[in-house]
Design an enzyme around this catalytic site. Structure first.
Site, mmCIF file in Angstrom:
data_model
loop_
_atom_site.group_PDB
_atom_site.id
_atom_site.type_symbol
_atom_site.label_atom_id
_atom_site.label_comp_id
_atom_site.label_asym_id
_atom_site.label_seq_id
_atom_site.Cartn_x
_atom_site.Cartn_y
_atom_site.Cartn_z
ATOM 1 N N TYR A 101 0.856 -1.187 0.000
ATOM 2 C CA TYR A 101 0.000 0.000 0.000
ATOM 3 C C TYR A 101 0.887 1.230 0.000
ATOM 4 O O TYR A 101 1.859 1.303 0.741
ATOM 5 C CB TYR A 101 -0.899 0.010 1.252
ATOM 6 C CG TYR A 101 -1.708 1.278 1.364
ATOM 7 C CD1 TYR A 101 -2.992 1.355 0.844
ATOM 8 C CD2 TYR A 101 -1.169 2.427 1.959
ATOM 9 C CE1 TYR A 101 -3.733 2.525 0.919
ATOM 10 C CE2 TYR A 101 -1.900 3.607 2.032
ATOM 11 C CZ TYR A 101 -3.183 3.648 1.503
ATOM 12 O OH TYR A 101 -3.908 4.810 1.569
ATOM 13 N N GLU A 189 -3.376 7.535 -4.270
ATOM 14 C CA GLU A 189 -3.219 6.234 -3.608
ATOM 15 C C GLU A 189 -3.004 5.105 -4.603
ATOM 16 O O GLU A 189 -3.698 5.028 -5.614
ATOM 17 C CB GLU A 189 -4.472 5.953 -2.775
ATOM 18 C CG GLU A 189 -4.438 4.632 -2.023
ATOM 19 C CD GLU A 189 -5.787 4.309 -1.372
ATOM 20 O OE1 GLU A 189 -5.970 4.657 -0.200
ATOM 21 O OE2 GLU A 189 -6.652 3.730 -2.053
#
Ligand code: GDP
Ligand code: MN
Length: 381
Positions: A101, A189
């Site tokens: 992530y 993101e």
């Protein structure tokens, strides 16, 4: 404003971040053609502005152009968490070894950007934050100095990334930070950033939120807004330049001024109620805008009572009253209403509303208590 995955990844790619080969398709036929171009083994991805598409059945790995067409047919007709799928992204399938992530967002408390990384990618990051907070690492960036290469190495080390990937990871962090800055994003993101079978890093998913207040200077991004994908009420609010945020409570609020709107919500909560929305009609709102605002509140099925709190400075109380009366004629089954009107032309405003079955309050505290009481009773006083 949220951007679709395929748009986000295009922006990433322009900043040097490796993404899978792929293209967006509007029809199943087109999806088949793209899948052919990519060699057949592809992943078909519903383009909707929500996360967790994988779990909702909006993402599927397939082995042939025919299967891609079949999957696209199904996905293009469906809704994912209430949002219609009008496009699918067809990406070359990646051989996923592990998922990371990585994001850049605003840390309002620290007043600077923060880069967040975790070795537990691919899953909902909020879930990781809850169950394994130690697996999430952050570095703050001084916006004047910009991101420093050592900060990327620090992240790489903290998530236990093998050294052979540090260089490439550093380039990706740099690219993501630049994307974030150059687009006035509040979030950029990548989840997951994967290590593929051929030992490369690849951004498989992308999500971006652009600051609405910066869109005036990013016309090329403003054009990317997908109206089909927005809450109808918020779209309507934007059309009339109203600041509206839907919430879950039962007391609809119509207020002029963001500060006063927040204070109104606070006072409702202070007396044990829950606001159904934040709504700032802004300074100088005329009857049209007030009617639009009022319609938004009344369309919300959770609303059991309405609190109108107007301080008439530039906004004139009589204009507000006229707007309310117009809207009331258009909407059936009005909930009980409490109004606090103070300022310019307040007498005229109150006079107009006197015959409209409204409860006139003397102060904000009084108004909140009356609205709460009426929302509980569900009956006009
Ligand atoms: P989200 O569920 O909306 O976040 O959509 P993602 O694009 O993140 O996809 C969800 C998951 O599908 C990813 O975390 C991967 O595990 C998997 N996935 C997506 N694309 C590929 C691919 O090309 N190959 C493989 N093996 N898995 C993929
Ligand atoms: Mn994802």
């Amino acid at each position: 404003m949220k951007l679709h995955e395929y748009r986000s990844k295009q922006l990433f790619s322009q900043h040097g971040i490796p993404i899978p080969r792929g293209r967006v398709a509007m029809t199943a036929q087109e999806a088949k053609v793209v899948a052919q171009e990519l060699g057949g083994r592809v992943v078909v991805k519903a383009q909707v502005l929500v996360g967790g598409r994988g779990k909702a059945g909006g993402i599927r790995l397939v082995d042939s152009p025919e299967e891609a067409e079949e999957m696209a047919t199904r996905v293009l007709g469906m809704h994912v968490r209430g949002l219609p799928v009008n496009r699918v992204l067809i990406d070359e399938a990646a051989d996923v070894q592990s998922e990371i992530y990585l994001s850049v967002t605003n840390d309002r408390g620290r007043r600077c950007p923060v880069i967040i990384a975790s070795a537990e990618g691919g899953v909902d990051i909020e879930e990781v934050a809850k169950t394994m907070p130690e697996k999430i690492v952050r570095v703050h960036v001084d916006p004047l100095l910009g991101m420093r290469q050592y900060q990327a190495r620090q992240l790489a080390a903290s998530i236990g990334l093998s050294r052979e990937y540090w260089q490439e990871f550093g380039n990706i962090v740099r690219g993501l930070y630049d994307t974030y800055v150059n687009t006035d994003a509040t979030l950029a993101e990548i989840n997951p950033l994967v290590i593929s079978g051929d030992q490369r890093l690849l951004a498989l998913d992308g999500k971006m939120i652009i600051d609405d207040n910066a869109l005036y200077r990013r016309p090329e991004l403003a054009e990317m807004r997908d109206l089909d994908e927005e809450e109808p009420a918020e779209r309507e609010a934007r059309r009339f330049s109203l600041s509206y945020v839907k919430l879950d409570g039962s007391i609809g609020c119509m207020v002029n001024g963001a500060g006063l709107a927040m204070a109104t919500m606070d006072v409702i909560k202070l007396y044990g109620g829950e606001p159904a929305n934040f709504l700032d009609i802004g300074g100088g709102a005329g009857a049209d805008k007030v009617a639009a605002a009022f319609n938004l509140i009344l369309k919300d099925e959770g609303v059991r009572a309405v609190l109108i709190n107007i301080f008439g400075g530039i906004t004139r109380c009589d204009e507000v009253a006229r707007g309310i009366l117009t809207a009331m004629q258009e909407v059936e089954g009005n909930p009980p209403m409490v109004v606090r009107l103070v300022g310019t032309n307040e007498e005229e405003g109150r006079h107009l509303l006197r015959n409209a079955d409204m409860v006139v309050a003397t102060s904000l505290g009084d108004a909140a208590q009356k609205a709460i009481q009426l929302s509980a009773e569900g009956l006009p006083a």
